[in-house]
Design an enzyme around this catalytic site. Structure first.
Site, mmCIF file in Angstrom:
data_model
loop_
_atom_site.group_PDB
_atom_site.id
_atom_site.type_symbol
_atom_site.label_atom_id
_atom_site.label_comp_id
_atom_site.label_asym_id
_atom_site.label_seq_id
_atom_site.Cartn_x
_atom_site.Cartn_y
_atom_site.Cartn_z
ATOM 1 N N VAL A 82 3.557 40.449 56.777
ATOM 2 C CA VAL A 82 3.272 40.362 58.219
ATOM 3 C C VAL A 82 2.630 41.645 58.766
ATOM 4 O O VAL A 82 2.074 41.643 59.858
ATOM 5 C CB VAL A 82 4.530 40.025 59.054
ATOM 6 N N TYR A 181 14.699 52.068 61.630
ATOM 7 C CA TYR A 181 15.110 50.687 61.942
ATOM 8 C C TYR A 181 15.451 50.545 63.427
ATOM 9 O O TYR A 181 14.970 49.637 64.117
ATOM 10 C CB TYR A 181 16.320 50.336 61.072
#
Ligand code: BGC
Length: 284
Positions: A82, A181
């Site tokens: 992606v 993250y």
């Protein structure tokens, strides 16, 4: 014989799906395992046909596709990173060639590469931001183009399209050792809200789900020891059980359906109360 690893019980109530996504076509990124796989199965139970995207785990993706077909829905497996623009465009072409349209995007692909801040390499930073944040931008941008082109077909849905971004409780809970993250998930919140603001007048709905600790491959090390599970993980979960992929799938199906038609630009936390500051229970 070595003792088998600890597995916490599944305490999720089994609530059957109603067919609230009947006739809709959904793209789910990162659907070969974990949350994406659970969502693909939930979508199939709710009546949607699904594109199952994977990047590395082809076997997992094909197994989920077989299960989707056993549930009576169509499944298309497409490999794409992606974070790679050309691969995303190819995946959309495959979606249109097979299904002719897209009604729902679940931008789910995500990775974790952990390191203390003073040891984190630029590569560890960039790889996580590329997949988790830039990847969600790329797949969302293409979905919006398609939703605009297609417009509203009331026989399919009351909106012109729906995007559900996969975020995390770490879009608001800081996470030491995981700054890449947490930064990517914090970014997803305002990516989601800003897209929602921009396209709401077209009757396109954009929301996020933010799971806490769920029984997925990402969390295996937290649930293979009863001590770690009960002393460390459950301490952070007021509801006192780990979540299941289906907990997330149920909420995602609802957010993708017309049952949530007036829900736009918001985040649903699916975390057993992890965002309630559980460290304050009995204290403060
Ligand atoms: C992470 C899990 C973690 C959970 C709660 C999720 O975003 O993927 O590994 O257990 O947040 O900390």
């Amino acid at each position: 014989m070595p003792t088998p690893p600890y597995v916490p019980p599944n305490e999720m109530p089994q609530v059957p799906y109603s067919r609230i996504l009947e006739g809709q076509k959904a793209m789910i990124t990162g659907a070969s395992k974990g949350l994406g796989a659970g969502i693909a199965l939930g979508f199939a139970k709710a009546g949607a046909d699904v594109l199952i995207n994977y990047n590395s785990d082809e076997k997992g993706a094909r197994e989920i596709a077989e299960e989707v077909k056993r549930l009576g829905q169509k499944a298309l497996v497409v490999k794409a990173n992606v974070a790679d623009e050309a691969e995303v465009l190819n995946m959309y072409e495959a979606m249109f060639d097979t299904f002719g349209r897209i009604d729902i995007l679940v931008a789910n692909s995500g990775i974790q590469i952990n390191a203390p801040i003073d040891e984190m390499t630029l590569d560890q930073w960039s790889t996580v931001i590329d997949v988790n944040l830039t990847g969600q931008f790329l797949v969302a941008r293409e979905a919006i183009k398609a939703f605009k082109r297609q417009g509203i077909d009331p026989s399919i849905s009351s909106s012109a399209g729906k995007i559900i971004h996969m975020s995390s409780v770490h879009d608001i809970i800081p996470w030491e050792g995981h700054v890449n993250y947490a930064a990517s998930k914090g970014g997803i919140m305002l990516l989601m809200k800003s897209i929602a603001m921009e396209v709401a007048h077209l009757r396109i709905r954009v929301n996020a789900v933010s799971p806490g600790a769920i029984r997925t491959p990402m969390n295996v090390e937290k649930i293979t020891s009863q001590d770690i599970y009960e002393d460390q993980l459950l301490r952070l979960i007021p509801y006192k059980r780990i979540g299941e992929p289906d907990d997330v799938a149920q909420a995602t199906v609802w957010l993708a359906s017309d049952a949530s038609d007036y829900v736009n630009g918001t985040t649903i936390y699916i975390d057993g109360g992890m965002t309630l500051y559980p460290g304050f229970i009995g204290g403060g």
